[in-house]
Design an enzyme around this catalytic site. Structure first.
Site, PDB file in Angstrom:
ATOM      1  N   SER A 264      11.251 -11.755   4.513  1.00 31.34           N
ATOM      2  CA  SER A 264      11.430  -9.970   4.120  1.00 31.34           C
ATOM      3  C   SER A 264      12.451  -9.169   4.740  1.00 31.34           C
ATOM      4  O   SER A 264      12.976  -8.521   3.922  1.00 31.34           O
ATOM      5  CB  SER A 264      10.016  -9.305   4.407  1.00 31.34           C
ATOM      6  OG  SER A 264       8.911 -10.117   3.809  1.00 31.34           O
TER       7      SER A 264
ATOM      8  N   HIS B   2      11.202  -4.959   7.728  1.00 38.05           N
ATOM      9  CA  HIS B   2      11.526  -4.188   6.544  1.00 38.05           C
ATOM     10  C   HIS B   2      12.497  -3.188   6.796  1.00 38.05           C
ATOM     11  O   HIS B   2      13.574  -3.288   6.183  1.00 38.05           O
ATOM     12  CB  HIS B   2      10.261  -3.680   5.792  1.00 38.05           C
ATOM     13  CG  HIS B   2       9.364  -4.943   5.222  1.00 38.05           C
ATOM     14  ND1 HIS B   2       8.542  -4.709   4.356  1.00 38.05           N
ATOM     15  CD2 HIS B   2       9.259  -6.184   5.562  1.00 38.05           C
ATOM     16  CE1 HIS B   2       7.737  -5.567   3.883  1.00 38.05           C
ATOM     17  NE2 HIS B   2       8.323  -6.608   4.721  1.00 38.05           N
TER      18      HIS B   2
END
Length: 252
Positions: A128, A179
């Site tokens: 991610s 993230h």
């Protein structure tokens, strides 16, 4: 840019070898480590997962290896799908080596932030952070390199990024550090990797096909272009898939 026009899986792999290799690695590691749970696979996942305690002990490879590992099938599919959707255009624009360098740098930035800012005992896996790094490059283009991305694709990038950012902070079990700092890593490296970059063009891929000669189609003007509504449907279908994966992720 984000609507796949390749005629076959073989053609996709030929045009985008780095993205293809990364997806194959994702699926192979899931098969070995999670599905079959081979002793070697279980040990490999334990050895490669991001673990703040072991990084503190000097196992610094764990700042890179978690990029290729995932927590189950849905996690693997979701990140691989996002990579297939958003990776090819950048692979063409940056070239193979700049693309993989930017991808790994963003993933490293996310994992380093997880280590520096996260709890002392914290375990994480997933691509991610690296994928959010791709968003960072796209957002940089939207803000500072508008000639590299058209308005409609810029809108798609911004909307998907905003949705992803919101989900990052409201969905449980998300590595927020990966993230956020993966995105920042991509944004910061964007000026370097976008040097001499050209806008994405599916026609550029034709150079790698079997027909390299120029062909004239006398009926080309009679052919209908793809309706604009089709792109809209594809966009909203993707959003629906995102929501579905998010819901399934809570179940599995």
């Amino acid at each position: 840019m984000f609507v796949r026009t390749e005629r076959s899986l073989k053609e996709f792999m030929q045009f985008y070898p780095v993205v293809s290799a990364l997806v194959i690695i994702h699926l192979a590691l899931w098969l070995i480590c999670d599905f079959l749970q081979l002793p070697f696979g279980v040990q490999l996942k334990a050895w490669g997962s991001g673990n703040n305690f072991f990084i503190q002990q000097g196992e610094y490879w764990r700042l890179i290896t978690p990029i290729f590992l995932h927590a189950g099938l849905m996690h693997t599919i979701f990140n691989s799908f996002a990579l297939v959707l958003f990776g090819p255009a950048l692979e063409q624009m940056l070239g193979k080596y700049k693309f993989i360098a930017a991808y790994l740098f963003a993933g490293f930035a996310g994992n380093l932030a997880t280590f520096l800012l996260g709890p002392p005992i914290y375990i994480s896996v997933g691509a991610s952070g690296a994928i959010y790094g791709l968003f960072g490059i796209y957002i940089f283009m939207v803000a500072f390199r508008k000639h590299l991305i058209d308005y409609s694709n810029a809108q798609i990038v911004v909307v998907i990024f905003v949705i992803g950012a919101v989900m990052t902070f409201i969905q449980p079990g998300i590595n927020i550090y990966a993230h956020v700092f993966g995105f920042l890593g991509g944004f910061l490296i964007a000026p370097l990797v976008l040097t001499n970059a050209l806008p994405f063009s599916p026609w550029r891929n034709k150079r790698f096909g079997k027909n390299d000669g120029v062909q004239f189609d006398p009926n080309r003007w009679k052919k209908r272009r793809i309706p604009k509504k089709l792109y809209t449907y594809a966009f909203w279908t993707f959003l629906a898939i995102l929501v579905l994966f998010g819901l399934l992720g809570r179940i599995f």
